[in-house]
Design a protein around this motif. Structure first.
Motif, PDB file in Angstrom:
ATOM      1  N   LYS A  36      -8.972  78.118  69.607  1.00 39.33           N
ATOM      2  CA  LYS A  36      -7.931  77.210  69.138  1.00 39.33           C
ATOM      3  C   LYS A  36      -7.318  77.752  67.849  1.00 39.33           C
ATOM      4  CE  LYS A  36      -7.795  73.568  71.926  1.00 39.33           C
ATOM      5  NZ  LYS A  36      -6.541  73.010  72.507  1.00 39.33           N
ATOM      6  N   VAL A  37      -5.991  77.745  67.788  1.00 42.01           N
ATOM      7  CA  VAL A  37      -5.282  78.300  66.639  1.00 42.01           C
ATOM      8  C   VAL A  37      -4.264  77.286  66.155  1.00 42.01           C
ATOM      9  CG1 VAL A  37      -3.651  80.066  65.889  1.00 42.01           C
ATOM     10  CG2 VAL A  37      -5.569  80.696  67.342  1.00 42.01           C
ATOM     11  N   LYS A  38      -4.178  77.092  64.844  1.00 42.24           N
ATOM     12  CA  LYS A  38      -3.138  76.263  64.246  1.00 42.24           C
ATOM     13  C   LYS A  38      -2.122  77.175  63.575  1.00 42.24           C
ATOM     14  CE  LYS A  38      -2.276  72.448  61.049  1.00 42.24           C
ATOM     15  NZ  LYS A  38      -2.871  71.460  60.105  1.00 42.24           N
ATOM     16  N   LEU A  39      -0.841  76.959  63.879  1.00 40.12           N
ATOM     17  CA  LEU A  39       0.230  77.837  63.399  1.00 40.12           C
ATOM     18  C   LEU A  39       1.309  76.981  62.740  1.00 40.12           C
ATOM     19  CD1 LEU A  39       0.615  80.933  63.713  1.00 40.12           C
ATOM     20  CD2 LEU A  39       2.104  80.437  65.654  1.00 40.12           C
ATOM     21  N   THR A  40       1.785  77.412  61.575  1.00 40.48           N
ATOM     22  CA  THR A  40       2.868  76.699  60.893  1.00 40.48           C
ATOM     23  C   THR A  40       4.132  77.550  60.899  1.00 40.48           C
ATOM     24  OG1 THR A  40       2.182  77.591  58.732  1.00 40.48           O
ATOM     25  CG2 THR A  40       1.289  75.445  59.385  1.00 40.48           C
ATOM     26  N   ILE A  41       5.278  76.896  61.065  1.00 40.50           N
ATOM     27  CA  ILE A  41       6.567  77.578  61.023  1.00 40.50           C
ATOM     28  C   ILE A  41       7.564  76.697  60.276  1.00 40.50           C
ATOM     29  CG2 ILE A  41       7.147  76.699  63.335  1.00 40.50           C
ATOM     30  CD1 ILE A  41       8.980  79.122  63.678  1.00 40.50           C
ATOM     31  N   TRP A  42       8.305  77.311  59.356  1.00 41.34           N
ATOM     32  CA  TRP A  42       9.393  76.632  58.656  1.00 41.34           C
ATOM     33  C   TRP A  42      10.709  77.210  59.167  1.00 41.34           C
ATOM     34  CZ3 TRP A  42       7.850  76.548  52.741  1.00 41.34           C
ATOM     35  CH2 TRP A  42       6.686  75.771  52.578  1.00 41.34           C
ATOM     36  N   VAL A 329       6.608  87.125  59.163  1.00 40.85           N
ATOM     37  CA  VAL A 329       5.200  86.879  59.488  1.00 40.85           C
ATOM     38  C   VAL A 329       4.383  87.052  58.209  1.00 40.85           C
ATOM     39  CG1 VAL A 329       3.235  87.564  60.912  1.00 40.85           C
ATOM     40  CG2 VAL A 329       5.568  87.789  61.812  1.00 40.85           C
ATOM     41  N   SER A 330       3.667  86.009  57.824  1.00 45.57           N
ATOM     42  CA  SER A 330       2.907  86.044  56.580  1.00 45.57           C
ATOM     43  C   SER A 330       1.912  87.195  56.558  1.00 45.57           C
ATOM     44  CB  SER A 330       2.151  84.725  56.392  1.00 45.57           C
ATOM     45  OG  SER A 330       1.227  84.815  55.314  1.00 45.57           O
ATOM     46  N   LYS A 331       1.804  87.841  55.420  1.00 47.21           N
ATOM     47  CA  LYS A 331       0.880  88.964  55.240  1.00 47.21           C
ATOM     48  C   LYS A 331      -0.574  88.545  55.454  1.00 47.21           C
ATOM     49  CE  LYS A 331      -0.040  93.221  53.766  1.00 47.21           C
ATOM     50  NZ  LYS A 331       0.372  93.698  52.417  1.00 47.21           N
ATOM     51  N   LYS A 332      -0.870  87.257  55.286  1.00 45.91           N
ATOM     52  CA  LYS A 332      -2.248  86.783  55.346  1.00 45.91           C
ATOM     53  C   LYS A 332      -2.795  86.660  56.772  1.00 45.91           C
ATOM     54  CE  LYS A 332      -1.969  84.098  51.048  1.00 45.91           C
ATOM     55  NZ  LYS A 332      -2.077  82.735  50.452  1.00 45.91           N
ATOM     56  N   LEU A 333      -1.920  86.687  57.780  1.00 46.80           N
ATOM     57  CA  LEU A 333      -2.379  86.427  59.142  1.00 46.80           C
ATOM     58  C   LEU A 333      -3.166  87.602  59.715  1.00 46.80           C
ATOM     59  CD1 LEU A 333       0.618  84.593  60.883  1.00 46.80           C
ATOM     60  CD2 LEU A 333      -1.206  83.680  59.426  1.00 46.80           C
ATOM     61  N   THR A 334      -4.264  87.258  60.393  1.00 48.90           N
ATOM     62  CA  THR A 334      -5.076  88.267  61.086  1.00 48.90           C
ATOM     63  C   THR A 334      -5.555  87.674  62.409  1.00 48.90           C
ATOM     64  OG1 THR A 334      -7.101  87.499  59.984  1.00 48.90           O
ATOM     65  CG2 THR A 334      -5.890  89.320  58.922  1.00 48.90           C
ATOM     66  N   GLY A 335      -6.114  88.519  63.236  1.00 47.00           N
ATOM     67  CA  GLY A 335      -6.798  88.083  64.448  1.00 47.00           C
ATOM     68  C   GLY A 335      -5.967  87.216  65.366  1.00 47.00           C
ATOM     69  N   ALA A 336      -6.600  86.154  65.897  1.00 44.27           N
ATOM     70  CA  ALA A 336      -5.958  85.282  66.877  1.00 44.27           C
ATOM     71  C   ALA A 336      -4.724  84.593  66.297  1.00 44.27           C
ATOM     72  CB  ALA A 336      -6.954  84.232  67.371  1.00 44.27           C
ATOM     73  N   LYS A 337      -4.752  84.297  65.013  1.00 42.98           N
ATOM     74  CA  LYS A 337      -3.619  83.627  64.383  1.00 42.98           C
ATOM     75  C   LYS A 337      -2.409  84.562  64.313  1.00 42.98           C
ATOM     76  CE  LYS A 337      -2.950  80.139  60.864  1.00 42.98           C
ATOM     77  NZ  LYS A 337      -3.561  79.369  59.773  1.00 42.98           N
ATOM     78  N   LYS A 338      -2.638  85.806  63.990  1.00 42.72           N
ATOM     79  CA  LYS A 338      -1.561  86.791  63.978  1.00 42.72           C
ATOM     80  C   LYS A 338      -1.003  86.986  65.386  1.00 42.72           C
ATOM     81  CE  LYS A 338      -0.613  91.684  63.060  1.00 42.72           C
ATOM     82  NZ  LYS A 338      -1.152  92.958  62.526  1.00 42.72           N
TER      83      LYS A 338
END
Length: 437
Positions: A36-42, A329-338
């Motif tokens: 399960k992944v939570k993703l935010t978009i503005w 794409v935020s620099k902080k994202l990795t793995g499943a979230k990226k």
């Protein structure tokens, strides 16, 4: 303590059932259940124009196709989004994905180490990567790293005009600057607003009017040198002349009273209500007109570029603009979230997203043929016009954030009678200061 055999048997059965369900799910999918992944978009798809409605629908489609991803979207008006992004950038608290602009904003966010490149992802889809129009990715490329792709094409300066109002008052549609000034005078005599303007969010005058006037007067080469502070300054005579041309539009009554007090939506309403003969805005305004303007206004609306300025150095067959907004794409994202973020980027900016955008009466920086049997006639008119019109830089895509703020405020002041030389000096100081020159 004694535990009944019945209770122990029940626990055993329940454990077997749960294990069986897990095994069944694994067996049916051939792999473990997705994380399960939570993703935010503005984003700035907040209005009722066709483009905004389409992009919101694409996000809903993405939710339906990816139940494993919890997508949290937040929409803000364009000026509010830009301000908020720069605020959270200062605190390094960027959302996972966000609408951003090419050139200056992209470079600033890369310098702040806030973005991650997407070269590997787009290289894995060469049929997508190679179908953008020439130079479309340049505004999102820094030192060879690509940080986004354009989701539209955004020429920012057209004159939308109501042919019926011109005909009713016997006014010629202008093809020269003198004819434009004459048309403004005639409409004022008839009690018609010549050109509606909503400059409360003060980027409007800069992006949709002055960027093209500036280029008409100074030429593109001069502007790019001034941006770099290399062989040109904003205190040079040609730039001051461009400011005077802009100021003269206000002086001769091109715009209605209170233009600095209403926003872009209210400006469009004045035109849709038949109270103004013209307004200036980007290609994005067409999607608003198609969805919201009354039929009698829409059927009589046509589009042209700003007439040439006599004695100007710029290409008269051009208009200001950029290749269009992209998703950072935020620099902080990795793995499943990226991975989830890149999937959403592809859903919105990939081939299907580009087609949906074109179908929403919005130009794209992507090679797709327009289906003229389904497109609105006004959009076909814009689409054909852009085949022969060049795009020159919009000011806020090239200038530093500090200089953009100064020029936006300065144009409000200019149109209220401010001194062009003083405003030019403020712009020059801001840009030179931002570059440390």
């Amino acid at each position: 303590m004694k535990i009944s055999y019945k209770f122990m048997a029940l626990v055993s059965i329940l454990a077997l059932v749960l294990a069986g369900c897990g095994a069944k799910e694994t067996a049916e999918n051939g792999q473990a259940a997705p994380e399960k992944v939570k993703l935010t978009i503005w984003h700035n798809w907040t209005g009722q124009d066709a483009k905004a409605v389409t992009m919101r629908q694409l996000m809903e489609d993405f939710r339906a196709a990816h139940p494993e991803i919890e997508l949290e979207d937040e929409g803000l008006p364009t000026d509010g989004l830009k301000t908020r992004l720069r605020t959270v950038a200062a605190a390094n608290e960027m959302p996972d994905l966000f609408v951003m602009w090419p050139d200056a904003m992209t470079k600033e966010f890369v310098k702040g180490d806030l973005l991650q490149p997407i070269n590997e992802f787009i290289d894995s889809k060469p049929e997508w990567r190679d179908n953008f129009i020439p130079n479309a990715l340049d505004g999102y490329t820094v030192d060879g790293a690509i940080y986004s792709v354009p989701m539209n094409l955004a020429p920012s300066s057209f004159i939308y005009y109501n042919q019926a109002i011109f005909d009713e008052h016997g006014v010629k549609v202008p093809t020269t600057w003198a004819e434009l000034e004459a048309a403004i005078g005639h409409f004022n005599e008839k009690g018609v607003i010549p050109m509606a303007l909503g400059n409360k969010a003060n980027w409007v005058a800069q992006s949709t009017i002055f960027s093209t006037i500036g280029d008409r007067v100074t030429g593109t080469e001069w502007f790019l040198k001034a941006v770099e502070q290399d062989g040109a300054k904003f205190t040079d005579p040609e730039f001051i002349e461009a400011l005077k041309v802009m100021q003269n539009l206000g002086s001769i009554g091109a715009f209605q009273e209170g233009f600095n007090s209403i926003d872009e939506t209210q400006m469009m309403q004045l035109y849709s209500q038949g109270k103004s003969a013209m307004f200036m805005n980007g290609g994005w305004a067409l999607a608003n007109l198609v969805n919201n303007a009354p039929e009698e206004v829409l059927d009589n609306t046509h589009i042209m570029i700003l007439p040439p300025v006599e004695g100007g150095k710029g290409d008269p067959n051009s208009t200001s603009g950029v290749v269009g907004t992209g998703l950072g794409v935020s620099k902080k994202l990795t793995g499943a979230k990226k991975d989830a973020a890149l999937e959403l980027l592809y859903a919105l900016g990939g081939p299907e997203g580009q087609k949906a955008t074109l179908d929403s009466s919005t130009l794209v920086s992507y090679n797709i043929e327009l289906d003229t049997s389904k497109a609105h006639p006004l959009f076909i008119e814009l689409y054909e016009l852009m085949k022969n019109v060049k795009i020159n830089p919009v000011y806020d895509s090239k200038l530093s954030s500090a200089a953009v703020e100064v020029i936006n405020n300065g144009l409000q002041e200019l149109l209220m009678g401010g001194n062009p030389e003083d405003i030019a000096k403020k712009i020059q100081d801001a840009q030179a200061g931002a570059l440390g020159k």
